[in-house]
Design an enzyme around this catalytic site. Sequence first.
Site, short mmCIF file in Angstrom:
data_model
loop_
_atom_site.label_atom_id
_atom_site.label_comp_id
_atom_site.label_asym_id
_atom_site.label_seq_id
_atom_site.Cartn_x
_atom_site.Cartn_y
_atom_site.Cartn_z
N ASN A 306 61.73 19.19 51.29
CA ASN A 306 60.43 18.69 51.78
C ASN A 306 59.56 18.30 50.58
O ASN A 306 58.50 18.89 50.33
CB ASN A 306 59.76 19.75 52.64
CG ASN A 306 58.69 19.16 53.55
OD1 ASN A 306 58.35 17.98 53.45
ND2 ASN A 306 58.16 19.98 54.43
N HIS A 337 52.06 28.13 57.10
CA HIS A 337 53.04 28.03 58.18
C HIS A 337 52.68 28.91 59.38
O HIS A 337 53.26 28.71 60.46
CB HIS A 337 54.43 28.41 57.68
CG HIS A 337 55.14 27.30 56.97
ND1 HIS A 337 54.95 27.02 55.62
CD2 HIS A 337 56.04 26.38 57.40
CE1 HIS A 337 55.70 26.00 55.27
NE2 HIS A 337 56.37 25.58 56.32
#
Length: 434
Positions: A306, A337
Amino acid sequence: MDWIELFFLHPVSFYQGAAFPFALLFNYLCIWDSFSTWARYLFLLAGGGVLALAAMGVYAVLVFIPAACAVVLVSSLGPQDVHRWTFFFQMSWQTLCHLGLHYTEYYLQEPPSPRFCVTLSSLMLLTQRVTSLSLDICEGKVEPATGGIGSRRCVSEHLRKALPYCSYLLFFPALLGGPLCSFQRFQAHVQASSSLCGCSFWALTWRGLQILGLECLKVVLRGVVGAGAGLTDCQQLECIYVLCATAGLFKLTYYSQWMLDDWLLHAAGFGSACDRSTGEEGYVPDADIWTLETAHRLALFTRKWNQSTARWLRRLVFQQCRRWPLLQTFAFSAWWHGLHPGQVFGFLCWAVMVEADYLIHAFADSSLRSWPLKLLYRTFSWAHTQLIAAYIMLAVEGRSLSALWSLCNSYNSVFPIVYCVLLFLLVKRKHKVN
């Protein structure tokens, strides 16, 4: 296996595909001089609003409110204060939304609404764009809107100044996914005379074929994972096979989604094939599949996983910390997250593993001389890197305490333990040498 099913039934891909024709339409309209810069901003903003309502329903309000507040803060605060306040507000809002998910999953014991999950994903991406914009203003890369909200300018002038910011925070090609695009790069593409690229057809065709291939592999691997045992009922070394197969399915899902996001950005004219000089680093795709699958160092895997998010975390946290920057970066990533138990364990474990990786490879580079030993070491380090990455992935995606407990009680825990032991020994050796 409920958490795996929830992960793969995520509806983001459907809405990204539905937005594809509108991305092509925007790219086509940019050819015409009559399609002014302000019309382009409005098209991207309106498309983001429609896509948010279609994908999130009533939960879209949870994205519109922080986006509007971010524009107000960016337009009213000075360069010295804008990043601190926008970061505080955005992360507070996102944390409250994540706590709502915790309440639903852990207290009410109910499956979360798919639309709410899409909203949380969009909020996380919005946080990236908000903090990237505020950092650019703080560092002088972007000139802030002058005058502030409290000035005597007319309402239309305020709206004209705020429109690029609103459009950037909610533009539809990046609303639900995609690599982080800086405000400078976004503005340069929108203001360019034409967004359509001569090579875009072949670039889009190639990406479409890649997505199709990844989806076919997913179907095959999903059948393998579904037919086998899970971590709760696997036996001894069978757990390693379950780890590799499940992590492989997660990887294919991520790769496919990242390619789809990249495909949509290319269709709208924001991809690497359409890059223009903006005085900064160009387009950074999230998926570098070859490097990820061949990486023999966990640090390299971490930088390439990512990629745009990894660079954003490095700029936002790592470069700002004076003490324990690696640990603080992964701790913030767990917060960003959602702070689920598996995420907290997974990201903190990831930080320790990367620290061990630096010391292990530094020791190996200085100790191994012959090429057969180097080749053997590289082979073993590649296998160990992939297994540790798979272990961390299952911890993070499992999220719940029950899934984390099953993972930690399996034979797979041997792999991070080996790195922890080597880290302890090498740190002790380093202190003795010093």
